[in-house]
Design a protein around this motif. Structure first.
Motif, PDB file in Angstrom:
ATOM      1  N   GLU A 180      10.701  17.118  49.683  1.00 48.56           N
ATOM      2  CA  GLU A 180       9.804  16.944  48.530  1.00 48.56           C
ATOM      3  C   GLU A 180       9.250  18.285  48.065  1.00 48.56           C
ATOM      4  O   GLU A 180       9.149  18.553  46.876  1.00 48.56           O
ATOM      5  CB  GLU A 180       8.620  16.042  48.910  1.00 48.56           C
ATOM      6  CG  GLU A 180       8.974  14.579  49.041  1.00 48.56           C
ATOM      7  CD  GLU A 180       7.757  13.724  49.402  1.00 48.56           C
ATOM      8  OE1 GLU A 180       7.960  12.557  49.729  1.00 48.56           O
ATOM      9  OE2 GLU A 180       6.617  14.224  49.367  1.00 48.56           O
TER      10      GLU A 180
ATOM     11  N   THR B  88      11.846  20.109  46.203  1.00 50.82           N
ATOM     12  CA  THR B  88      11.980  19.572  44.851  1.00 50.82           C
ATOM     13  C   THR B  88      10.912  20.148  43.934  1.00 50.82           C
ATOM     14  O   THR B  88      11.164  20.472  42.776  1.00 50.82           O
ATOM     15  CB  THR B  88      11.841  18.031  44.872  1.00 50.82           C
ATOM     16  OG1 THR B  88      12.589  17.539  45.965  1.00 50.82           O
ATOM     17  CG2 THR B  88      12.322  17.420  43.583  1.00 50.82           C
TER      18      THR B  88
ATOM     19  N   TYR C 273       0.036  18.023  48.683  1.00 47.78           N
ATOM     20  CA  TYR C 273       1.091  17.476  49.540  1.00 47.78           C
ATOM     21  C   TYR C 273       1.005  18.049  50.951  1.00 47.78           C
ATOM     22  O   TYR C 273       1.087  17.318  51.935  1.00 47.78           O
ATOM     23  CB  TYR C 273       2.470  17.798  48.945  1.00 47.78           C
ATOM     24  CG  TYR C 273       2.913  16.828  47.884  1.00 47.78           C
ATOM     25  CD1 TYR C 273       3.776  15.799  48.194  1.00 47.78           C
ATOM     26  CD2 TYR C 273       2.485  16.964  46.574  1.00 47.78           C
ATOM     27  CE1 TYR C 273       4.196  14.912  47.220  1.00 47.78           C
ATOM     28  CE2 TYR C 273       2.897  16.101  45.595  1.00 47.78           C
ATOM     29  CZ  TYR C 273       3.750  15.062  45.922  1.00 47.78           C
ATOM     30  OH  TYR C 273       4.149  14.191  44.967  1.00 47.78           O
TER      31      TYR C 273
END
Lengths: 202, 417
Positions: B209, B212, B129
């Protein structure tokens, strides 16, 4: 210009008062306070700078050696090796530069300040490795940046930029060997010191 | 019962968790670390010695190669130190550009850190990511300097050139079809500032994100909470700066306390931790990502409406414009002198520090009036941080040593110099 909470002139006076006779020289240049102490007073001065109200330098940010032997193309008079530390006070938001010259040029010895600031440990090892400055009272004074078994102190001004030995793989002996360097230092731009007010810049 | 003896193991010099070339000699009692002795210097290139034989401009690109994860921040400290010695003023627009790119660099560094640290502790997903976002940030570097990593963009007196009006576009290739390329190019239609603006708007969603993935993750907490705890007093004595110091609850940030360039005009907060463990340091860095994004946004807004020069007009320090050089004898001489002899720096000494993503990065110059520094010392935050390894790792399990190396955020380019 970097702004400080404490005016450098005021800090200079505070430090001069705290160190008293231990300070050889305290001055302000470019907004930075520099203190020079004698090698014999170094540890005591460091302790005062760490503890005293108005100083409270809790952090040793940096410590390094300087070899002044060719400073100003040989116009330097005085001791050759200097240990320069940069101290920072987080509580009072102020900085000071602490300088100490080693009295003996052949065997430079300076007291270790690892007892005052633990961060001095690796910095002193580095200054020992690169300049050969011995820190008395340091309990683990090993080389740190250079190779295992390295000979000499590479940041001294008489140590050539290309070094003395190079490493290569030898096909016959089937191992990595050391041999004298085959390259020569090549300096394209000469080092020049101009007279004062050259070009009107300063 | 068998006699149990201390066990010495050698980790590295090539090990994925060592973040570069570090040899770590660990003395273990069972699986508990008794002593950690990092052997460094395997990447030592004597940058400081090399700088002594180069002019001030010639050694600037070496700065990129110190901490090669936050390139422009290294250049920033170098330029500030040279400017301090020279006593020159930097145009305001250049200061804003510098602050913007220093914060883009902070994003780059922290994104890489959170990815690599996550990877060390068993979460490879986060690495993928964060690499995706770093790609856009590298595009910003490339648009402005032509290089994706080693930019050499900050110069004494300002920055090399102004921000470009257009972004490079992706071309259709064997891997991606026209539709995918069109989507990739959609945010690259305007100027560089438009692209950065678009990124700052996308980034908070992306950051959530990562939260999370990690923040409430049970495994992540088990690996980081209570690991490598250090008190504020000890952290100061050990020379810790940056997120490591803030993780212990000391609100110390050079951008606020000793502001340089235009940081005093920026609106941002300093996050601090409470317990000083790996998890707190993680949270501090995650919050810094958010704050950096805020600063970038403020710079973009200012830069849009305030054109102007981006480098000092003192041609003894900065080269003249190409046009002037071609048409004016004096400018030609300046150009020739600056690229052959370089500029002379008055005799004296100066130390300039910046809040580098890893901590306090400082450059100390001793000048004797020549066109080359007499001595340059690089104060690398990683050097001080790695020296605390022994103290932080003692009493922890072997697997925690990896988490501690990760949390120190070390890069060997700057430690070995």
């Amino acid at each position: 210009m970097i702004a400080f909470a404490v005016d450098p002139e005021a800090l200079k006076n505070t430090i001069a008062a705290a160190l008293g006779g231990k300070a050889r020289r305290v001055d302000v240049k470019l907004g930075e306070v520099t203190v020079e102490v004698a090698a014999a007073d170094y540890l005591a001065a460091a302790q005062i700078l760490h503890d005293e109200q108005g100083c409270r330098f809790e952090q040793l940010i940096d410590l390094c050696g300087v070899d002044y032997s060719t400073h100003g193309d040989g116009r330097w008079e005085g001791a050759r090796f200097c240990v320069v530390s940069h101290l920072l006070s987080v509580s009072l938001n102020q900085r000071v530069r602490l300088k100490v010259f080693a009295s003996d040029d052949d065997l430079p010895v300076v007291t270790s300040v690892t007892g005052v600031w633990a961060s001095a440990n690796w910095y002193e090892r580095e200054a020992f490795d690169l300049f050969g400055i011995v820190f008395e009272g340091h309990n683990d004074l090993r080389r740190i940046l250079t190779d295992y078994g390295f000979i000499g102190h590479p940041f001294r001004k008489d140590f050539p930029l290309s070094g003395h030995v190079e490493m290569r793989y030898d096909a016959e002996q089937q191992r990595v060997i050391y041999q004298p360097v085959t390259i020569e230092p090549r300096e394209i731009t000469p080092r020049i010191i101009r007279e004062d007010n050259y070009g009107g810049l300063h | 019962m068998a006699e149990i003896k201390n066990y010495t193991i050698n980790l590295g010099p090539q090990h994925p968790a060592a973040h570069g070339v570090m040899r770590l000699v660990l003395e273990l009692d069972g699986e508990v670390v008794q002593r950690a002795d990092p052997h460094i210097g395997l990447l030592h290139r004597a940058t400081e010695k090399l700088a002594e034989s180069k002019t001030y401009i010639q050694s600037l690109p070496y700065m990129d190669r110190l901490d090669y994860v936050s390139m422009m921040c290294n250049e920033h400290a170098y330029c500030l130190a040279v400017e301090k010695l020279l006593g020159i003023e930097v145009p305001v627009r250049a200061q804003y550009i510098r602050v913007m790119f220093a914060e883009i660099t902070r994003l780059l560094n922290h994104l890489f850190w959170v990815g690599a640290h996550g990877n060390d502790c068993g979460s490879s997903t986060i690495l993928l990511y964060t690499m995706r976002e770093r790609e856009d940030l590298f595009d910003m570097y490339e648009a402005v300097s032509g290089a994706r990593m080693h930019a050499a963009y900050f110069r004494p007196g300002g920055v090399y050139r102004d921000l470009p009006d257009s972004m490079p576009q992706y071309q259709v290739n064997k891997i991606r079809n026209a539709r995918a390329i069109k989507e990739l190019n959609s945010s690259r239609q305007g100027s560089l500032l438009d692209f950065i603006d678009d990124f700052t708007q996308r980034f908070p969603t992306l950051l959530s994100e990562y939260h999370t993935l990690l923040t409430d993750n049970r495994i992540w907490k088990q690996r980081t909470v209570g690991i490598g705890v250090v008190t504020a007093e000890r952290a100061l004595n050990l020379g810790m700066t940056g997120p490591l110091l803030r993780g212990c609850g000391v609100a110390w940030d050079l951008r606020k306390k000793q502001p340089y360039d235009v940081y005093d005009r920026m609106d941002f907060d300093i996050p601090v931790g409470k317990t000083g463990d790996c998890y707190d340091r993680y949270l501090v860095r995650m919050e810094e990502l958010k704050q950096s994004n805020r600063i970038v946004k403020q710079c973009v807004d200012w830069l849009r409406s305030n054109p102007g020069p981006v480098i000092t007009d003192n041609h003894k320090v900065a080269p003249p414009a190409r046009e002037g050089m071609k048409s004016n004898m004096e400018e030609l001489i300046h150009h020739f002198k600056i690229f052959t002899e370089g500029f002379h720096v008055p005799e004296g000494e100066a130390y300039a520090a910046v809040e580098h993503p890893k901590g306090e990065f400082g450059i100390y110059f001793v000048s004797d009036g020549a066109n080359k520094p007499y001595r340059m010392k690089i104060r690398a935050p990683g050097f001080a941080h790695l020296s605390t390894m022994n103290e932080l790792a003692r009493g922890h399990m072997l697997a925690d040593a990896v988490a501690i190396i990760g949390t120190l955020d070390i890069v060997f380019g700057e430690i070995d110099r």
